[in-house]
Enzyme design. Structure first.
Site, PDB file in Angstrom:
ATOM      1  N   LYS A  50     -21.262  22.985  23.629  1.00  0.00           N
ATOM      2  CA  LYS A  50     -22.596  22.444  23.334  1.00  0.00           C
ATOM      3  C   LYS A  50     -23.625  23.573  23.301  1.00  0.00           C
ATOM      4  O   LYS A  50     -23.363  24.671  23.820  1.00  0.00           O
ATOM      5  CB  LYS A  50     -22.976  21.407  24.402  1.00  0.00           C
ATOM      6  CG  LYS A  50     -23.111  21.992  25.804  1.00  0.00           C
ATOM      7  CD  LYS A  50     -23.270  20.892  26.859  1.00  0.00           C
ATOM      8  CE  LYS A  50     -23.374  21.479  28.253  1.00  0.00           C
ATOM      9  NZ  LYS A  50     -23.283  20.447  29.290  1.00  0.00           N
ATOM     10  N   ARG A 148     -27.535  10.300  36.261  1.00  0.00           N
ATOM     11  CA  ARG A 148     -28.146  10.435  34.932  1.00  0.00           C
ATOM     12  C   ARG A 148     -27.815   9.228  34.076  1.00  0.00           C
ATOM     13  O   ARG A 148     -28.680   8.433  33.756  1.00  0.00           O
ATOM     14  CB  ARG A 148     -27.625  11.693  34.211  1.00  0.00           C
ATOM     15  CG  ARG A 148     -27.966  13.000  34.882  1.00  0.00           C
ATOM     16  CD  ARG A 148     -27.727  14.190  33.947  1.00  0.00           C
ATOM     17  NE  ARG A 148     -26.340  14.342  33.526  1.00  0.00           N
ATOM     18  CZ  ARG A 148     -25.807  15.483  33.100  1.00  0.00           C
ATOM     19  NH1 ARG A 148     -26.558  16.569  33.020  1.00  0.00           N
ATOM     20  NH2 ARG A 148     -24.541  15.550  32.735  1.00  0.00           N
ATOM     21  N   HIS A 184     -19.124  13.008  36.185  1.00  0.00           N
ATOM     22  CA  HIS A 184     -19.640  14.389  36.208  1.00  0.00           C
ATOM     23  C   HIS A 184     -20.060  14.733  37.634  1.00  0.00           C
ATOM     24  O   HIS A 184     -20.668  13.907  38.321  1.00  0.00           O
ATOM     25  CB  HIS A 184     -20.816  14.515  35.237  1.00  0.00           C
ATOM     26  CG  HIS A 184     -21.196  15.936  34.924  1.00  0.00           C
ATOM     27  ND1 HIS A 184     -20.288  16.858  34.444  1.00  0.00           N
ATOM     28  CD2 HIS A 184     -22.379  16.584  35.010  1.00  0.00           C
ATOM     29  CE1 HIS A 184     -20.912  18.027  34.251  1.00  0.00           C
ATOM     30  NE2 HIS A 184     -22.180  17.886  34.599  1.00  0.00           N
ATOM     31  N   ARG A 240     -13.299  20.137  31.907  1.00  0.00           N
ATOM     32  CA  ARG A 240     -14.321  20.454  30.905  1.00  0.00           C
ATOM     33  C   ARG A 240     -15.009  21.763  31.303  1.00  0.00           C
ATOM     34  O   ARG A 240     -15.906  21.779  32.129  1.00  0.00           O
ATOM     35  CB  ARG A 240     -15.360  19.326  30.832  1.00  0.00           C
ATOM     36  CG  ARG A 240     -14.761  17.928  30.639  1.00  0.00           C
ATOM     37  CD  ARG A 240     -15.848  16.876  30.433  1.00  0.00           C
ATOM     38  NE  ARG A 240     -16.813  16.803  31.508  1.00  0.00           N
ATOM     39  CZ  ARG A 240     -16.729  15.990  32.560  1.00  0.00           C
ATOM     40  NH1 ARG A 240     -15.704  15.146  32.683  1.00  0.00           N
ATOM     41  NH2 ARG A 240     -17.658  15.996  33.498  1.00  0.00           N
ATOM     42  N   TYR A 285     -50.965  41.941  26.196  1.00  0.00           N
ATOM     43  CA  TYR A 285     -51.975  40.874  26.330  1.00  0.00           C
ATOM     44  C   TYR A 285     -52.474  40.746  27.765  1.00  0.00           C
ATOM     45  O   TYR A 285     -51.683  40.750  28.712  1.00  0.00           O
ATOM     46  CB  TYR A 285     -51.368  39.530  25.922  1.00  0.00           C
ATOM     47  CG  TYR A 285     -51.166  39.362  24.438  1.00  0.00           C
ATOM     48  CD1 TYR A 285     -52.244  39.320  23.558  1.00  0.00           C
ATOM     49  CD2 TYR A 285     -49.885  39.246  23.925  1.00  0.00           C
ATOM     50  CE1 TYR A 285     -52.042  39.155  22.193  1.00  0.00           C
ATOM     51  CE2 TYR A 285     -49.674  39.075  22.559  1.00  0.00           C
ATOM     52  CZ  TYR A 285     -50.758  39.033  21.700  1.00  0.00           C
ATOM     53  OH  TYR A 285     -50.561  38.870  20.361  1.00  0.00           O
ATOM     54  N   CYS A 332     -44.389  39.501  24.865  1.00  0.00           N
ATOM     55  CA  CYS A 332     -45.054  38.859  23.717  1.00  0.00           C
ATOM     56  C   CYS A 332     -44.032  38.038  22.930  1.00  0.00           C
ATOM     57  O   CYS A 332     -42.867  37.949  23.315  1.00  0.00           O
ATOM     58  CB  CYS A 332     -45.665  39.916  22.804  1.00  0.00           C
ATOM     59  SG  CYS A 332     -46.694  41.121  23.649  1.00  0.00           S
ATOM     60  N   MET A 333     -44.463  37.473  21.820  1.00  0.00           N
ATOM     61  CA  MET A 333     -43.545  36.649  21.023  1.00  0.00           C
ATOM     62  C   MET A 333     -42.401  37.491  20.460  1.00  0.00           C
ATOM     63  O   MET A 333     -41.250  37.045  20.438  1.00  0.00           O
ATOM     64  CB  MET A 333     -44.302  35.963  19.879  1.00  0.00           C
ATOM     65  CG  MET A 333     -43.466  34.934  19.152  1.00  0.00           C
ATOM     66  SD  MET A 333     -44.312  34.150  17.783  1.00  0.00           S
ATOM     67  CE  MET A 333     -45.445  33.075  18.616  1.00  0.00           C
ATOM     68  N   ASP A 334     -42.733  38.718  20.034  1.00  0.00           N
ATOM     69  CA  ASP A 334     -41.725  39.545  19.356  1.00  0.00           C
ATOM     70  C   ASP A 334     -41.498  40.909  19.992  1.00  0.00           C
ATOM     71  O   ASP A 334     -40.710  41.690  19.468  1.00  0.00           O
ATOM     72  CB  ASP A 334     -42.143  39.803  17.901  1.00  0.00           C
ATOM     73  CG  ASP A 334     -42.797  38.598  17.266  1.00  0.00           C
ATOM     74  OD1 ASP A 334     -42.124  37.568  17.172  1.00  0.00           O
ATOM     75  OD2 ASP A 334     -43.989  38.684  16.900  1.00  0.00           O
TER      76      ASP A 334
HETATM   77  C1  LIG Z   1     -22.202  20.840  30.126  1.00  0.00           C
HETATM   78  C2  LIG Z   1     -21.142  19.915  30.619  1.00  0.00           C
HETATM   79  C3  LIG Z   1     -19.955  20.424  31.178  1.00  0.00           C
HETATM   80  C4  LIG Z   1     -19.726  21.891  31.431  1.00  0.00           C
HETATM   81  O1  LIG Z   1     -20.310  22.267  32.651  1.00  0.00           O
HETATM   82  P1  LIG Z   1     -20.183  23.788  33.171  1.00  0.00           P
HETATM   83  O2  LIG Z   1     -20.841  23.759  34.493  1.00  0.00           O
HETATM   84  O3  LIG Z   1     -20.914  24.626  32.187  1.00  0.00           O
HETATM   85  O4  LIG Z   1     -18.734  24.109  33.211  1.00  0.00           O
HETATM   86  C5  LIG Z   1     -18.986  19.504  31.518  1.00  0.00           C
HETATM   87  N1  LIG Z   1     -19.160  18.178  31.341  1.00  0.00           N
HETATM   88  C6  LIG Z   1     -20.296  17.668  30.832  1.00  0.00           C
HETATM   89  C7  LIG Z   1     -20.437  16.191  30.680  1.00  0.00           C
HETATM   90  C8  LIG Z   1     -21.332  18.505  30.467  1.00  0.00           C
HETATM   91  O5  LIG Z   1     -22.455  17.993  29.964  1.00  0.00           O
END
Ligand SMILES: *Cc1c(COP(=O)(O)O)cnc(C)c1O
Length: 392
Positions: A50, A148, A184, A240, A285, A332-334
Site C-alpha cells: 500500500k 478502527r 489487526h 501481512r 524564511y 522550504c518547498m523545494d
Molecule cells: C499496513 C497494514 C499491514 C502492515 O503492517 P506493518 O506494520 O507495516 O507490517 C498489515 N495489515 C494491515 C491491515 C495493514 O493495514
C-alpha cells in the site's frame, strides 16, 4: 525535433534527478527470506505494498516480492490494486480499505479480493454483485482491539455467540464469497505483551466458536511485521508484512536480533550551491537561523513538497563527503540549507545522503523519525512522486 526529444529524455532521466530514492531490490528479497525463516512453512506471506509500497514504488516492489517468495499482495485502496493489475501483476491482491458497492464490477473485472467490515457492507456489495451476476471474493475483518473497523468482539461469551450468528448471516449472502477472516494487532510492537496476547486469544476463541458451528475459512490472518517477529502464534495461515519488507523495524521495542533486516531505501540529492558567508548571515524564511561565525552554507534541492517535512527545520543532518552537516533554518518547498563549513572542499553536484549510508556514516529513517516525533513508516511513505525512484 528529434534532437529536442533526445534532450528532453536526457533531462528527465534518473541521472539528472535532483532527489532520488534509490531502492535496493536485493534488500527486499533478503528481508522476505529472513522473515520467512522465522515463520511456519505452512503460513503464506503477503507483501503489503500500500501507499506506493511505503514510498518505495509499488510495481517494482510487488514484482520483486513475488519473485522472492511472497504469495500475494495487500493494498489499502482499490485504485492501488488496479494500478498493479495494469502493470500486469497477476498475483492475488487483497484490498484492506472500504469499497463502494458501485465499484463491484471493477473489483470483479480486475480479480481482486476485498474486505468487508460488517453485515451492512457485505449486504450492499452482495446486492450489487447479484444485479451484475458476479461473485465477489472477500475477507471479513474482525476488530479484536484495534478499534478502527470490523466486527467488534470481546471476551464475553454472549457477545461471541451473537457475532457467530452475525457472521453466519454474512456467509449466507449470495454474490459474495467470504474466503478469509482477519484481525489487526494494535500493540504488537510494544514490549508489554498483555494487549496482543488478549487480542490473539479473542481471535482464537472466535475461530473456535465458528468451527463448532462448521463455519471455516480458507485463510485466517492477524500478523503485521511486529506480529511476525514477536508472536509466532499470530502467523495462522498467512502473515501481512509491510514495514519489515522495506528493511525497517516496526519499533525500537521489538526484538531486532530475531531478523536481520536490510533497509531498502537510500534517499539522495546533491549540493546545488555552496557559498562562503560571514558571521551574522541570515538563513531561509523567517531568518530563524543566523551564522555564529564565517562558514560555508550549501543548498540541497529537497523540500517539503518532496515529503521532507518542514519539521526538519534546524533539526537534523544530511551526509556530505561522509560527514554530518546540520540543517539550518527553515525547510522550504523545494530547498533546504545545510552548514558544511566543517567539511573541506564541498562542491556543487557533490552527493548528499538524506537517508542511508555515505562512507562510514549512516542516517536512518528511524533517526529522522525520532527527530520529528514520528515513526519510520511516515518518513518513507510521505515521499511524493516528485522524488524519482531508482532501482538497483
Ligand atoms: C499496513 C497494514 C499491514 C502492515 O503492517 P506493518 O506494520 O507495516 O507490517 C498489515 N495489515 C494491515 C491491515 C495493514 O493495514
Amino acid at each position: 525535433m528529434a534532437f529536442g526529444v533526445v534532450l528532453l529524455i536526457k533531462e528527465l532521466s534518473m541521472e539528472y534527478a535532483l532527489v532520488k530514492a534509490c531502492i535496493n531490490l536485493d534488500a527486499v528479497s533478503n528481508n522476505i527470506h529472513v522473515l520467512k525463516n522465522i515463520m511456519d512453512k505452512k503460513s503464506k506471506f503477503m507483501a503489503v505494498v500500500k501507499a506506493d509500497a511505503y514510498g518505495h514504488g509499488a510495481v517494482k516492489i510487488a514484482q520483486k516480492a513475488m519473485q522472492s517468495g511472497a504469495d500475494n499482495l495487500g493494498v489499502a485502496r482499490l485504485d492501488e490494486a488496479v494500478m498493479l493489475r495494469q502493470a500486469d501483476i497477476t498475483a492475488p491482491i487483497l484490498v484492506f480499505g472500504y469499497i463502494y458497492p458501485a465499484q463491484a464490477a471493477l473489483v470483479n473485472e480486475f480479480d481482486l479480493t476485498i474486505t468487508v467490515y460488517n453485515y451492512d457492507m457485505a449486504k450492499a456489495l452482495s446486492q450489487k454483485a447479484c444485479d451484475l451476476g458476479i461473485v465477489l471474493k472477500a475477507h471479513l475483518k474482525i476488530d479484536t482491539g484495534m478499534g478502527r473497523v470490523g466486527l467488534i468482539i470481546n471476551n464475553l461469551k454472549v457477545t461471541r455467540k451473537k457475532i457467530v450468528h452475525h457472521i453466519k448471516r454474512i456467509m449466507e449472502l449470495p454474490g459474495i464469497e467470504i474466503e478469509g477472516i482477519y484481525t489487526h494487532l494494535a500493540a504488537a510492537d510494544h514490549s508489554d505483551r498483555t494487549y496482543t496476547n488478549l487480542q490473539l486469544k479473542m481471535f482464537d476463541s472466535l475461530l473456535n466458536d465458528l468451527k463448532k458451528e462448521n463455519i471455516e475459512f480458507k485463510v485466517c490472518h492477524a500478523a503485521n511485521s511486529a506480529g511476525i517477529m514477536g508472536y509466532p502464534e499470530s502467523h495462522y495461515d498467512m502473515v501481512r508484512a509491510g514495514i519489515s519488507l522495506y528493511g525497517l523495524y516496526p519499533s525500537n521495542e521489538v526484538d531486532k536480533s530475531r531478523v536481520n533486516l536490510v533497509p531498502a531505501m537510500t534517499l539522495k540529492s546533491i549540493i546545488t550551491s555552496a557559498r562562503r558567508v560571514p558571521p551574522g548571515f541570515k538563513v531561509s524564511y523567517g531568518m530563524t537561523h543566523e551564522t555564529q561565525k564565517e562558514t560555508v552554507l550549501a543548498s540541497v534541492p529537497v523540500g517539503y513538497a518532496d515529503g521532507f517535512s518542514r519539521l526538519f527545520s534546524s533539526n537534523g543532518h544530511m551526509l556530505v563527503k561522509g560527514e554530518k552537516a546540520p540543517i539550518v533554518g527553515r525547510v522550504c518547498m523545494d530547498q533546504t540549507i545545510i552548514d558544511v563549513g566543517h567539511i573541506p572542499d564541498v562542491q556543487v553536484e557533490d552527493e548528499v545522503v538524506i537517508i542511508g549510508r555515505q562512507a562510514n556514516k549512516t542516517i536512518s529513517a528511524d533517526e529522522l523519525a525520532q527527530n520529528i516525533n514520528t515513526i519510520n513508516y511516515e518518513i518513507v511513505s510521505s515521499l511524493t512522486p516528485r522524488v524519482k525512484r531508482v532501482y538497483d
